[in-house]
Design a protein around this motif. Structure first.
Motif, short mmCIF file in Angstrom:
data_model
loop_
_atom_site.label_atom_id
_atom_site.label_comp_id
_atom_site.label_asym_id
_atom_site.label_seq_id
_atom_site.Cartn_x
_atom_site.Cartn_y
_atom_site.Cartn_z
N GLY A 168 31.82 19.73 -8.61
CA GLY A 168 31.29 21.01 -9.08
C GLY A 168 32.24 22.18 -9.02
O GLY A 168 32.03 23.18 -9.71
N TYR A 169 33.30 22.08 -8.22
CA TYR A 169 34.23 23.20 -8.08
C TYR A 169 35.67 22.74 -8.20
O TYR A 169 36.03 21.62 -7.81
N ASP A 170 36.50 23.62 -8.74
CA ASP A 170 37.96 23.44 -8.77
C ASP A 170 38.59 24.58 -7.99
O ASP A 170 37.93 25.60 -7.70
N ARG A 171 39.86 24.40 -7.67
CA ARG A 171 40.61 25.46 -6.99
C ARG A 171 41.14 26.43 -8.04
O ARG A 171 41.86 26.05 -8.96
N GLY A 179 43.14 30.76 -5.35
CA GLY A 179 42.80 29.95 -4.18
C GLY A 179 41.31 29.85 -3.91
O GLY A 179 40.89 29.10 -3.02
N ASN A 180 40.48 30.61 -4.66
CA ASN A 180 39.04 30.59 -4.45
C ASN A 180 38.37 29.51 -5.30
O ASN A 180 38.99 28.95 -6.22
N LEU A 181 37.09 29.24 -5.01
CA LEU A 181 36.36 28.21 -5.73
C LEU A 181 36.00 28.70 -7.13
O LEU A 181 35.50 29.83 -7.29
N VAL A 182 36.23 27.85 -8.13
CA VAL A 182 35.87 28.15 -9.52
C VAL A 182 35.00 27.01 -10.02
O VAL A 182 35.32 25.84 -9.82
N GLY A 234 26.50 29.26 -3.17
CA GLY A 234 27.45 30.36 -3.08
C GLY A 234 27.80 30.79 -1.67
O GLY A 234 28.54 31.76 -1.49
N ASP A 235 27.28 30.09 -0.65
CA ASP A 235 27.60 30.39 0.74
C ASP A 235 28.53 29.31 1.30
O ASP A 235 28.80 28.31 0.64
N GLU A 244 31.04 31.98 -6.48
CA GLU A 244 29.99 31.91 -7.50
C GLU A 244 29.13 30.66 -7.28
O GLU A 244 29.66 29.56 -7.15
N PRO A 245 27.81 30.82 -7.27
CA PRO A 245 26.95 29.66 -7.02
C PRO A 245 26.72 28.81 -8.27
O PRO A 245 26.72 29.33 -9.39
N ILE A 246 26.52 27.52 -8.07
CA ILE A 246 26.09 26.63 -9.16
C ILE A 246 24.56 26.60 -9.20
O ILE A 246 23.96 26.58 -10.27
N ILE A 247 23.96 26.61 -8.01
CA ILE A 247 22.49 26.60 -7.88
C ILE A 247 22.06 27.96 -7.34
O ILE A 247 22.61 28.43 -6.33
#
Length: 476
Positions: free
Chosen positions: A190-193, A197-200, A259-260, A293-296
């Motif tokens: 669900g996430y890439d770097r 450096g933050n989650l995308v 997102g946490d 950024e949250p996915i859910i």
């Protein structure tokens, strides 16, 4: 009495008859191996790794009485434990098999940082007549002072590892305290770097995450979701093709998807074994809200936790989720208490039908006479239930809001959070309703219906998901 001084001692030397000296004409070259290791796979370590290989290859070939067996290597492996060091283990095995006479390595710390491993290996090789040369410390293990020096140097190397481990741990915890963290992105769905450096969000993978939450809230079991994902040939977070329940459960309970971020869920128990343990309060944890950024959305995430709690309560009371469809695990027999399971009638004919029957009919010594239901029967019950819910929505909303304002005593913060999320969701859906549902709707079914109880006399009861089993009953 004779005086001791009157005895004359005579000592006779018995010369050796076997010569221990090797015949110079039979002198063989020593079979020599080099050992090189770097502890990380960072680019700057690669040059050191290659330099060690080139150096020992050249160093061994410079000695006319040495014969190069090979250079054994370990790349990106710690020296505190020998179990995962394939190059090291292969070298020791070859030496004990009589293929190596001498091992050359840069230093004691290159060989092993664990004192016990280092000494036990040195002694095994020494007993077999195999020598190790530690270049930096200038130690030859067959020398009489070798073992003492090895003990001292290995202890120093082990303490150095302990110090490095403590410094690295302190660094990680400082970063956690500052709200900084990283993921094993290759194994996290669900996430890439991102560039910073933050989650995308990886939108292709995020679709899978959202579908898992949707199916779960519709009533599908963890096993059913796993089977569906496997059937759809969707790769797991680790890149496998077969999903299991634990992988689905981990996704449904990971706060990063809302997102946490909860940091330091595990900690290293022993720096030598690298053994990790789930953190149950032994060390500090750090919770970061709105870290990415949250996915859910948070409400959906809390609804999933409420569903987990509700299912746990149901299971404790004897219920279960087979998860073959949205109806499985949601139809209960009012006479014997068993849940209905799906069956296929006339499976190989044009009259094929899916029906739901009480599982108690097939248990020994059970005389349950509750009738079966077709899927269209259940869908019809849902439409009738939604009509009653629509007509009484004002009273239901008032009841739910009262529950939120006056929670039960001694309720935990987690239970209150997940229950409130469920109540708010039902309340919001009811406020948006301008007319009752005219046909079966999976999303409304998952949001409102806890389960349906069917009695042999024809009565059916619809239980809402309000955690206290608000009942709507009607007779056909």
């Amino acid at each position: 009495m004779l005086n001791q001084n009157q005895f004359q001692k005579t000592v006779t030397t018995i010369p050796a008859t076997i010569s221990c000296a090797a015949d110079p004409s039979e002198k063989k070259k020593r079979r020599v191996a080099g050992y090189a290791r770097v502890s990380t796979e960072l680019e700057e370590q690669q040059s050191s790794y290659m330099a060690q290989i080139e150096y020992y290859t050249s160093f061994i070939k410079e000695h006319a009485d040495w014969e190069l067996v090979g250079i054994y290597t370990d790349e990106g492996i710690s020296a505190t434990d020998t179990r995962r060091r394939n190059g090291f283990n292969s070298m020791i095995s070859d030496a004990l098999d009589g293929k190596i006479d001498l091992i050359i390595t840069k230093s004691v710390s290159r060989f092993a940082r664990n004192t016990v491993d280092s000494l036990s290996t040195v002694r095994r090789l020494k007993e077999a007549g195999i020598e190790i040369y530690f270049e930096k410390e200038n130690i030859w293990t067959l020398d009489s002072k070798g073992e003492l020096l090895i003990t001292i140097m290995s202890s120093l190397a082990q303490e150095e590892s302990r110090s490095i481990s403590e410094n690295v741990t302190w660094g990680h915890r400082k970063r956690f305290a500052d709200g900084k963290f990283s993921l094993a992105y290759s194994r996290f769905l669900g996430y890439d770097r991102g560039a910073d450096g933050n989650l995308v969000i990886n939108e292709d993978e995020a679709v899978v995450i959202r579908e898992i939450y949707r199916l779960y809230l519709l009533g599908y079991s963890l096993n059913a979701i796993a089977k569906r994902l496997t059937s759809d040939k969707i790769a797991t977070p680790g890149g496998n093709r077969v999903w299991n329940q634990s992988t689905v459960r981990n996704i449904l309970t990971n706060e990063k998807y809302k997102g946490d971020a909860l940091l330091q869920k595990t900690y290293t128990v022993d720096f030598l074994t690298k053994k990790k343990k789930r953190n149950s309060g032994e060390v500090s944890q750090y919770y970061i809200e709105n870290s990415h950024e949250p996915i859910i959305d948070p409400k959906t995430f809390e609804l999933a936790q409420a569903e987990r709690l509700r299912r746990a309560v149901r299971t404790a009371k004897g219920g279960r989720y087979s998860g073959k469809s949205v109806f499985c695990g949601k139809i209960k027999c009012g006479d014997c208490g068993n849940f209905f399971t799906s069956r296929v009638w006339h499976s190989n004919t044009k009259y094929r039908k899916i029906i739901y029957q009480c599982s108690g009919k097939y248990k020994p010594l059970n005389s349950c006479f509750t009738g079966h239901l077709y899927e269209e029967d259940i869908e019809g019950l849902f439409v009738r239930a939604m009509k009653i819910i629509f007509e009484q929505r004002g009273r239901i909303i008032e009841r739910l809001e009262n529950k939120m304002k006056n929670p039960p005593e001694n309720i935990s913060d987690m239970d209150y959070t997940v229950r409130t999320a469920a109540y708010e969701n039902i309340s919001e859906l009811l406020k948006k309703m301008d007319k009752p549902a005219e046909k079966f709707d999976e999303d409304l079914w998952g949001a409102f219906i806890d389960y349906i109880t069917v009695y042999s006399n024809g009565n059916k009861e619809i239980f809402l998901k309000d955690e206290t089993s608000f009942i709507l009953g009607f007779r056909e």
